[in-house]
Design a protein around this motif. Structure first.
Motif, PDB file in Angstrom:
ATOM      1  N   CYS A  70       0.816  -1.235   0.000  1.00 48.58           N
ATOM      2  CA  CYS A  70       0.000   0.000   0.000  1.00 48.58           C
ATOM      3  C   CYS A  70       0.842   1.275   0.000  1.00 48.58           C
ATOM      4  CB  CYS A  70      -0.913   0.028   1.217  1.00 48.58           C
ATOM      5  SG  CYS A  70      -1.923  -1.445   1.399  1.00 48.58           S
ATOM      6  N   ALA A  71       1.904   1.307   0.807  1.00 49.59           N
ATOM      7  CA  ALA A  71       2.667   2.554   0.939  1.00 49.59           C
ATOM      8  C   ALA A  71       3.260   2.969  -0.404  1.00 49.59           C
ATOM      9  CB  ALA A  71       3.780   2.390   1.974  1.00 49.59           C
ATOM     10  N   CYS A  82      -3.147  -5.844   1.515  1.00 48.08           N
ATOM     11  CA  CYS A  82      -2.241  -5.211   2.485  1.00 48.08           C
ATOM     12  C   CYS A  82      -1.666  -6.276   3.413  1.00 48.08           C
ATOM     13  CB  CYS A  82      -3.016  -4.172   3.295  1.00 48.08           C
ATOM     14  SG  CYS A  82      -2.108  -3.495   4.697  1.00 48.08           S
ATOM     15  N   GLY A 120      -0.826  -5.822   6.443  1.00 49.02           N
ATOM     16  CA  GLY A 120      -1.201  -5.572   7.840  1.00 49.02           C
ATOM     17  C   GLY A 120      -0.229  -4.660   8.561  1.00 49.02           C
ATOM     18  N   ALA A 121       0.886  -4.343   7.894  1.00 44.24           N
ATOM     19  CA  ALA A 121       1.916  -3.436   8.427  1.00 44.24           C
ATOM     20  C   ALA A 121       2.216  -3.714   9.900  1.00 44.24           C
ATOM     21  CB  ALA A 121       1.516  -1.990   8.189  1.00 44.24           C
ATOM     22  N   GLU A 168       0.171  -2.683  12.300  1.00 45.85           N
ATOM     23  CA  GLU A 168      -1.068  -2.415  13.017  1.00 45.85           C
ATOM     24  C   GLU A 168      -1.923  -3.653  13.260  1.00 45.85           C
ATOM     25  OE1 GLU A 168       0.211  -0.461  10.693  1.00 45.85           O
ATOM     26  OE2 GLU A 168       0.545   1.372  11.815  1.00 45.85           O
ATOM     27  N   VAL A 169      -2.113  -4.469  12.202  1.00 41.68           N
ATOM     28  CA  VAL A 169      -3.031  -5.603  12.320  1.00 41.68           C
ATOM     29  C   VAL A 169      -2.559  -6.605  13.382  1.00 41.68           C
ATOM     30  CG1 VAL A 169      -3.944  -7.617  11.097  1.00 41.68           C
ATOM     31  CG2 VAL A 169      -4.017  -5.374  10.011  1.00 41.68           C
ATOM     32  N   LYS A 170      -1.249  -6.745  13.538  1.00 42.76           N
ATOM     33  CA  LYS A 170      -0.744  -7.690  14.543  1.00 42.76           C
ATOM     34  C   LYS A 170      -1.173  -7.296  15.959  1.00 42.76           C
ATOM     35  CE  LYS A 170       3.722  -5.813  15.894  1.00 42.76           C
ATOM     36  NZ  LYS A 170       3.134  -5.261  17.126  1.00 42.76           N
ATOM     37  N   ASN A 171      -1.449  -6.014  16.159  1.00 41.96           N
ATOM     38  CA  ASN A 171      -1.899  -5.594  17.484  1.00 41.96           C
ATOM     39  C   ASN A 171      -3.370  -5.924  17.714  1.00 41.96           C
ATOM     40  OD1 ASN A 171       0.665  -4.648  17.918  1.00 41.96           O
ATOM     41  ND2 ASN A 171       0.183  -2.544  17.327  1.00 41.96           N
ATOM     42  N   LEU A 183      -2.970 -12.588   6.265  1.00 41.39           N
ATOM     43  CA  LEU A 183      -2.871 -11.596   5.182  1.00 41.39           C
ATOM     44  C   LEU A 183      -1.634 -11.862   4.319  1.00 41.39           C
ATOM     45  CD1 LEU A 183      -3.849  -8.323   7.120  1.00 41.39           C
ATOM     46  CD2 LEU A 183      -5.236  -9.515   5.413  1.00 41.39           C
ATOM     47  N   HIS A 221       9.074  -7.908   5.984  1.00 43.54           N
ATOM     48  CA  HIS A 221       9.096  -8.462   7.335  1.00 43.54           C
ATOM     49  C   HIS A 221       7.884  -9.372   7.579  1.00 43.54           C
ATOM     50  CE1 HIS A 221       8.079  -8.327  11.654  1.00 43.54           C
ATOM     51  NE2 HIS A 221       9.368  -8.248  11.870  1.00 43.54           N
ATOM     52  N   ALA A 269       6.240   3.253  13.782  1.00 37.22           N
ATOM     53  CA  ALA A 269       4.970   2.656  14.199  1.00 37.22           C
ATOM     54  C   ALA A 269       4.044   3.700  14.819  1.00 37.22           C
ATOM     55  CB  ALA A 269       5.213   1.520  15.179  1.00 37.22           C
ATOM     56  N   VAL A 317       7.521   1.384  20.543  1.00 38.42           N
ATOM     57  CA  VAL A 317       7.508   1.674  19.103  1.00 38.42           C
ATOM     58  C   VAL A 317       7.699   0.422  18.239  1.00 38.42           C
ATOM     59  CG1 VAL A 317       8.173   4.096  19.169  1.00 38.42           C
ATOM     60  CG2 VAL A 317       9.953   2.341  19.223  1.00 38.42           C
ATOM     61  N   ASP A 373      -4.283   1.739  15.170  1.00 40.73           N
ATOM     62  CA  ASP A 373      -4.339   0.308  14.836  1.00 40.73           C
ATOM     63  C   ASP A 373      -5.743  -0.081  14.391  1.00 40.73           C
ATOM     64  OD1 ASP A 373      -1.718   0.039  15.616  1.00 40.73           O
ATOM     65  OD2 ASP A 373      -2.169  -0.810  17.577  1.00 40.73           O
ATOM     66  N   PHE A 394      -6.637   1.512  10.936  1.00 40.30           N
ATOM     67  CA  PHE A 394      -5.841   0.850   9.899  1.00 40.30           C
ATOM     68  C   PHE A 394      -6.424  -0.538   9.608  1.00 40.30           C
ATOM     69  CE2 PHE A 394      -2.427  -1.516   8.011  1.00 40.30           C
ATOM     70  CZ  PHE A 394      -1.599  -0.596   7.389  1.00 40.30           C
ATOM     71  N   SER A 395      -6.605  -1.302  10.675  1.00 45.07           N
ATOM     72  CA  SER A 395      -7.075  -2.676  10.511  1.00 45.07           C
ATOM     73  C   SER A 395      -8.483  -2.712   9.924  1.00 45.07           C
ATOM     74  CB  SER A 395      -7.048  -3.407  11.852  1.00 45.07           C
ATOM     75  OG  SER A 395      -5.743  -3.395  12.367  1.00 45.07           O
ATOM     76  N   GLY A 420      -9.257  -4.880   1.998  1.00 45.67           N
ATOM     77  CA  GLY A 420      -8.059  -5.630   1.596  1.00 45.67           C
ATOM     78  C   GLY A 420      -6.842  -4.741   1.459  1.00 45.67           C
ATOM     79  N   ARG A 421      -7.061  -3.432   1.314  1.00 45.99           N
ATOM     80  CA  ARG A 421      -5.938  -2.494   1.201  1.00 45.99           C
ATOM     81  C   ARG A 421      -6.241  -1.240   1.985  1.00 45.99           C
ATOM     82  NH1 ARG A 421      -3.949  -2.700  -5.140  1.00 45.99           N
ATOM     83  NH2 ARG A 421      -4.160  -4.962  -5.332  1.00 45.99           N
ATOM     84  N   GLU A 468      -3.941   5.894   2.403  1.00 42.32           N
ATOM     85  CA  GLU A 468      -3.353   6.693   3.475  1.00 42.32           C
ATOM     86  C   GLU A 468      -4.100   7.995   3.786  1.00 42.32           C
ATOM     87  OE1 GLU A 468       0.325   6.677   1.433  1.00 42.32           O
ATOM     88  OE2 GLU A 468       1.296   5.384   2.893  1.00 42.32           O
TER      89      GLU A 468
END
Lengths: 305, 249
Positions: free
Chosen positions: A12-13, A44, A46-47, A49-52, A61, A86, A210, B110, B151, B154-155, B162-163, B166
């Motif tokens: 996405c970025a 995406c 999940g960058a 964010e999704v892991k949180n 994903l 990553h 982050a 962070v 979070d 974003f999620s 799916g995407r 920004e």
């Protein structure tokens, strides 16, 4: 040296704030005669964010993207973004070692109506690793038209390219392999293009990416440290290989100036932009004008772009 | 005996007696500061179990307190009160009250993963920080912190389409955290960028924010993810002893 096309996962970025990285990566591949085929209908990663919300969703994903690469018949997927890279590596690790992750991914893939990714079928490479493997320093040297000679570069890798170590089993394997404590792939490539790499102790320090917006004071402090240290090391340019780091450095360079009154002049460029210009591409072609950090005058003075 | 390291003790636990004689020795005044005696009786024996039940906290029981996490921590270098080793210690002992004192800073991790890299016991301290921040929120000790809101936003976009896009993410985040979008530095940033950004790219970005980029055929994935999220939430609430009527302690 292998020239087989690889699946390309921009993320996405690279379609938004990191567009210059997208553009310069594609132009660079083109100039080097390397084939990139964009992953079809990717999602995406999940960058950070999704892991949180739940780490296994992030695994799903990324597994979906790996499954697409498998389906398209590519054994290698290449991602320029540290976050995407990553997460693909993390998914590969979890799916190899953790039974619960496998079960969740299988269950979600079935419900979503696609084949579940089988661990070990696709190899994930960062654009740095891909260039080292596909073209190498010697190959690059032979193609340099416009040496980066005299350009002092601080190579900045950020967090997600090397940490945590266990998800990168191919690193730290001695000579020739990448190091997680002192990475050097970008240094190697830029040196081959003629750049003078400065000894930069903060190669893998954190930019606060982050929390770049949710805790911007912390991020500004961390970035300011990266910038002033690069300047103290004598760098003209900080070379980046991650869109989150890159935009974090650019944004907080401006924020440090506006909010803290601390002005820094070091320029920030994607390493793919620098390599592209070394191969004779114009600054515009590699998207230098899309960066917030305006390095056009510096590049012009050095006869680049 | 006088206390030389007063800075290590919280002010409310320091006692200075104006007039005090013990065994015919005069210990009045500033030179002989005493520490408030303390007996801890309210250990929360479920604390470690609760943190371990949240994503990221699973390996907390493996910690042997070497301090590599705090030693390598990015945030600790800026703020010495940010101390992952100490928080892991408190959680393992069940000293909830002490832990809750730091509720305003724990979310600031962070995720640089230096701790995870340095940890010799695979505790995944980064995950423990996230689990602890989440626990503080779920138990109602803190409001949702900006990072949690980010979070979520974003999620939610990823799960729905799916995407992510920004521009919209930024807008939603600033609105929900009640910050104005036109902050000086953001305006300056936009000014610098747009002074030389070609028309085509501006149009492309505008297009992206109008027509959200999406993954085709995402509908089934969206439903699968939604089911999974609901499952996880129900399980967490059960382990944390929340009855479904909103956060409580």
């Amino acid at each position: 040296m292998t020239n087989r096309p690889v699946a390309y996962y921009p993320g996405c970025a690279l379609e938004g704030t990191g567009h210059a990285y997208h553009r310069s990566t594609k132009e660079l591949a083109n100039a080097l005669g390397l084939g990139l085929v964009e992953l079809e209908n990717w999602n995406c990663c999940g960058a950070m964010e999704v892991k949180n919300i739940d780490p296994k969703l992030q695994t799903y994903l990324s597994a979906r993207n790996l499954a697409i690469s498998e389906k398209m018949g590519f054994e290698t997927v290449m991602a320029p973004c540290n976050g995407c890279y990553h997460n693909l590596k993390k998914a590969e690790y979890d799916l190899t070692h953790d039974k619960t992750s496998q079960e969740v991914v299988e269950r979600l893939s079935k419900k979503a109506g696609h084949a579940a990714y089988r661990a070990g079928s696709v190899r994930t490479l960062h654009v740095l690793e891909w260039l080292k493997e596909a073209i190498g320093e010697e190959g690059l040297k032979a193609r340099v038209k416009n040496s980066l000679k005299g350009l002092k570069v601080a190579n900045y890798y950020g967090c997600m390219y090397t940490r945590p170590r266990h998800i990168f089993p191919e690193k730290d394997k001695g000579p020739g392999s990448e190091s997680t404590s002192k990475p050097h792939f970008m240094d190697d490539l830029l040196a081959a293009a003629g750049a003078e790499n400065v000894e930069y102790p903060l190669k893998t320090a954190c930019c606060g990416g982050a929390h770049t917006l949710s805790d911007s004071d912390t991020s500004t402090k961390l970035v300011l440290n990266l910038l002033t240290t690069a300047e103290a090391c004598g760098a003209d340019v900080i070379a980046t290989e991650c869109p989150t780091c890159h935009s974090g450095l650019e944004m907080h360079q401006v924020r440090a100036e506006k909010v803290l009154g601390r002005k820094t002049t070091v320029k920030i460029l994607y390493f793919t932009q620098l390599l592209g210009m070394a191969l004779g591409l114009s600054a515009r072609k590699v998207g230098v004008h899309e960066n917030i950090s305006d390095s056009r005058a510096l590049l012009k003075a050095r006869g680049l772009g | 005996m006088p206390i030389h390291e007063k800075s290590l003790i919280r002010p409310e636990n320091l006692i200075t007696h104006e007039e005090l004689v013990i065994d015919e020795v005069n210990v009045s005044g500033h030179w002989s500061t005493f520490i408030q005696p303390r007996v801890v009786t309210d250990y929360d024996e479920r604390l470690q179990e609760e943190i371990a039940a949240l994503p990221g906290g699973e390996n907390i029981h493996r910690c042997w307190q070497c301090g590599s996490c705090t030693n390598s921590c990015t945030v600790n270098a800026i703020n010495p009160d940010f101390n992952p080793r100490y928080w892991i210690y408190l959680i393992r002992l069940g000293m909830k009250e002490e832990l809750v004192r730091d509720k305003e800073i724990i979310w600031q991790c962070v995720s640089c993963n230096k701790c995870t890299y340095a940890c010799p016991r695979d505790v995944n301290p980064e995950g423990v920080m996230k689990a602890t921040a989440r626990w503080l929120e779920l138990k109602g000790y803190t409001e949702k912190k900006p990072s949690a809101i980010f979070d979520e936003e974003f999620s939610a976009q990823v799960f729905a389409k799916g995407r992510i896009e920004e521009g919209r993410l930024l807008q939603r985040f600033f609105a929900r955290t009640r910050q104005k979008l036109l902050q000086d530095w953001l305006v300056e940033l936009a000014r610098r960028l747009f002074s030389r950004l070609p028309l085509m790219l501006m149009m492309k970005l505008g297009w992206a924010s109008l027509f959200h980029p999406r993954t085709r055929g995402w509908r089934k994935a969206r439903a699968a993810i939604a089911d999974y999220v609901a499952e996880c939430e129900a399980m967490e609430r059960q382990v944390l002893g929340l009855n479904g009527k909103g956060p409580s302690s």
